[in-house]
Design a protein around this motif. Structure first.
Motif, short mmCIF file in Angstrom:
data_model
loop_
_atom_site.label_atom_id
_atom_site.label_comp_id
_atom_site.label_asym_id
_atom_site.label_seq_id
_atom_site.Cartn_x
_atom_site.Cartn_y
_atom_site.Cartn_z
N MET A 24 1.52 -8.13 -7.36
CA MET A 24 1.96 -7.19 -7.20
C MET A 24 2.10 -5.80 -7.44
O MET A 24 1.96 -4.46 -8.54
N ILE A 25 3.71 -6.22 -7.50
CA ILE A 25 4.89 -4.73 -7.33
C ILE A 25 4.63 -5.35 -9.59
O ILE A 25 5.27 -4.32 -9.92
N PHE A 26 4.99 -5.90 -9.73
CA PHE A 26 3.91 -6.48 -11.19
C PHE A 26 2.99 -5.17 -12.25
O PHE A 26 3.20 -4.63 -12.94
N GLY A 27 1.94 -5.15 -11.18
CA GLY A 27 0.80 -4.14 -11.36
C GLY A 27 1.30 -2.23 -10.99
O GLY A 27 1.06 -1.92 -11.97
N ILE A 28 1.65 -2.64 -10.24
CA ILE A 28 2.78 -1.14 -10.01
C ILE A 28 3.39 -0.64 -11.18
O ILE A 28 3.45 0.51 -11.24
N TYR B 53 0.73 -1.05 0.57
CA TYR B 53 -0.62 -0.05 -0.10
C TYR B 53 0.64 1.55 -0.03
O TYR B 53 0.41 2.21 -1.12
N ALA B 54 2.17 1.29 0.59
CA ALA B 54 2.44 2.41 1.13
C ALA B 54 3.26 2.75 -0.40
O ALA B 54 3.42 3.90 -1.03
N ILE B 55 3.93 1.27 -0.85
CA ILE B 55 4.38 1.93 -2.65
C ILE B 55 3.36 2.44 -3.41
O ILE B 55 3.88 3.34 -4.07
N ILE B 56 2.06 1.54 -4.12
CA ILE B 56 1.01 2.16 -4.36
C ILE B 56 0.97 3.83 -4.11
O ILE B 56 0.98 4.90 -4.84
N ARG B 57 1.23 4.49 -3.03
CA ARG B 57 0.52 5.66 -2.58
C ARG B 57 1.45 6.34 -3.05
O ARG B 57 1.26 7.81 -3.37
N THR B 58 3.00 5.92 -2.54
CA THR B 58 3.73 7.05 -2.78
C THR B 58 4.28 7.45 -4.60
O THR B 58 4.74 7.95 -4.89
#
Length: 507
Positions: A311-315, A256-261
């Motif tokens: 999840m990192i794939f999508g990010i 979540y923190a990765i997505i937000r930042t």
């Protein structure tokens, strides 16, 4: 309605205080804990409904904008809070269903409940935090609680694994403090909304350095390869309820923190190739580690690492479609992974072991347990029509739509990882659930048949495990509306509304 944002954290902190005082009254501790987390789930459900039409913002203490602590609930924060609180509630009820002797040995109730509530408070605050320092405080709160939970029982293996866990997270916390100091020195603020404007005014090399520092911190917490080696070593030694809530929640807070930042602070420098390589390596290394395991909890820990890679794939695609797939996958995976670890606890209870070499015939000895494993296992592997298939399909479509060489490599890696996940789950099924019932398992069930008041699978442990399994199936049955919601959540990450709504016109 904005005042609702403080309720999830306050409920848990108040519950933690009461359960700490009531340390010698176990039934009261359980009642208070379950009531507090159920209250958080109810508030989270209301926030999901409200956030679909507006982003809720609460400036704690009434300080003028942009001073003070701010809590924010948009669609992303609300859906993550709801799923996390429901899983926490299921795990808490599961722990309350353990026998008194097992509970005292595995999760001493006098310290388990207040610590568990502190963990939920930290997770809730992390999802709602509107500034980096409050996010740091959230991480420290949940990590402080996790240090206690992971070493609970005081066995040699747990102390050893807990030591690794503590050291790794102390390093990541120190890096987070360095990042906070650097960001504040460069911009004069740690408010996420203000940073979305001020970071863009910095020279590109400074932005890149700050971006890499934050990405490293959150990648450690999310267990992204090559910063993931600590997780399979630490998680399997903890009690089943602790491992389940860790596997379901803690790494997802990092995601979540990765997505937000990534979307708010560094939208123009998403580091797509670096994130893509990390996602691909996380998927493949994690699942190869799982295939090599012969112990159920370690195998599930490696699959946890592997599926963080999706999840990192999508990010890494840095597109609304990629983020929608990543968010849906994260929410789905919280329920699936927690359910599998609860099932592993039941397997250990029935078979006296989680080693695949010492198990067998559980499908005959405990058919319901076999069903409870089978459904989330095939869901994790991505077999249609389950939500795991829907989430993977969304990510693969986003990758194909991107069309870059890195995206195609991620698509291929995702397919290979899914097939190897199916192989790993089939191996567990073949060794633990098929074959002949080991003598010690047969004797165990003979004893329970002779004493109907006893049960190898207590209803108070089966109930929440079934409940989480049903929650996971909701993602399949209601996949259309739920995916539409996360797609709107992903779209909201790119429309610039977050900063405008939080600051309310203040620059």
């Amino acid at each position: 309605m904005n005042n609702l944002l403080a309720v999830p954290v306050l409920l848990c902190l108040l519950g933690a205080a009461i359960t700490f005082i009531a340390g010698r009254v176990p039934w009261l501790q359980r009642a208070v804990s379950i009531t507090a987390v159920a209250g958080v789930s109810a508030v989270a459900g209301l926030l999901v409904w409200l956030s679909d039409n507006q982003t809720l913002v609460l400036w704690v203490g009434g300080w003028p904008r942009p001073l003070g602590i701010v809590l924010v609930a948009d669609r992303l924060a609300a859906i993550m809070l709801l799923v996390a609180s429901l899983v926490s509630l299921g795990v808490l009820i599961y722990s309350a269903g353990q026998d008194a002797d097992e509970l005292q040995r595995e999760t001493p109730v006098s310290i388990f409940h207040p610590t568990f509530l502190l963990l939920v408070a930290g997770v809730s605050n992390a999802f709602l935090a509107g500034d980096l320092f409050n996010l740091f405080v959230s991480f420290e709160l949940l990590l402080f609680a996790s240090y206690v939970l992971i070493t609970m029982g005081g066995t040699r293996d747990r102390i050893r694994a807990g030591s690794v866990y503590v050291v790794v997270n102390l390093v990541s916390s120190a890096l987070f403090l360095i990042a906070l100091a650097s960001i504040y020195a460069a911009t004069g603020t740690v408010n996420l909304a203000q940073l979305s404007v001020r970071l863009a005014e910095l020279p590109d090399p400074v932005q890149l350095g700050l971006h890499l520092l934050l990405l490293t911190v959150f990648s450690i917490k999310a267990a992204v390869f090559p910063l993931s080696a600590w997780l399979p070593h630490s998680y399997p030694t903890a009690p089943a309820p602790v491992t389940a809530v860790f596997a379901g929640l803690l790494t997802k807070v990092g995601v979540y923190a990765i997505i937000r930042t990534q979307t708010l602070l560094f939208p123009d420098q998403p580091l797509t190739v670096l994130a893509g390589l990390a996602g691909l390596a996380t998927m493949l290394v994690g699942i190869l580690g799982a295939v090599a395991q012969s112990e159920l909890k370690r195998l599930l820990s490696f699959t946890l690492v592997s599926h963080i890679g999706y999840m990192i794939f999508g990010i890494s695609l840095a597109s609304p479609q990629g983020y929608a797939g990543a968010i849906f996958y994260a929410a789905h995976h919280i329920t699936i992974q927690a359910t599998l670890f609860l099932v592993a606890g039941l397997v250990e209870r029935v078979g006296n072991s989680t080693s695949l070499e010492k198990l067998g015939g559980l499908a005959k000895a405990a058919p319901l347990l076999a069903l409870l494993f089978f459904i989330p296992a095939v869901n994790l592997a991505g077999i249609p029509p389950f939500s795991g298939f829907i989430a993977k399909l969304a990510l693969l479509q986003a990758g194909i739509q991107d069309g870059s060489p890195m995206a195609w490599a991620l698509v291929a890696g995702g397919v290979v990882t899914s097939l190897l996940t199916l192989y790993a789950m089939a191996k567990v099924w073949a060794r633990a659930f098929w074959g002949e019932v080991p003598e010690r398992v047969a004797h165990r069930f003979d004893r329970y048949d002779a004493d109907p008041e006893s049960s190898a699978l207590p209803a108070r442990m089966l109930g929440p495990t079934i409940g989480l399994g049903v929650l996971a199936l909701v993602f399949t049955v209601a996949a259309g509306p739920m995916y539409d919601f996360v797609a709107r959540a992903a779209g909201g990450l790119f429309d610039g509304s977050y900063a405008l709504l939080v600051l309310g016109g203040v620059g």
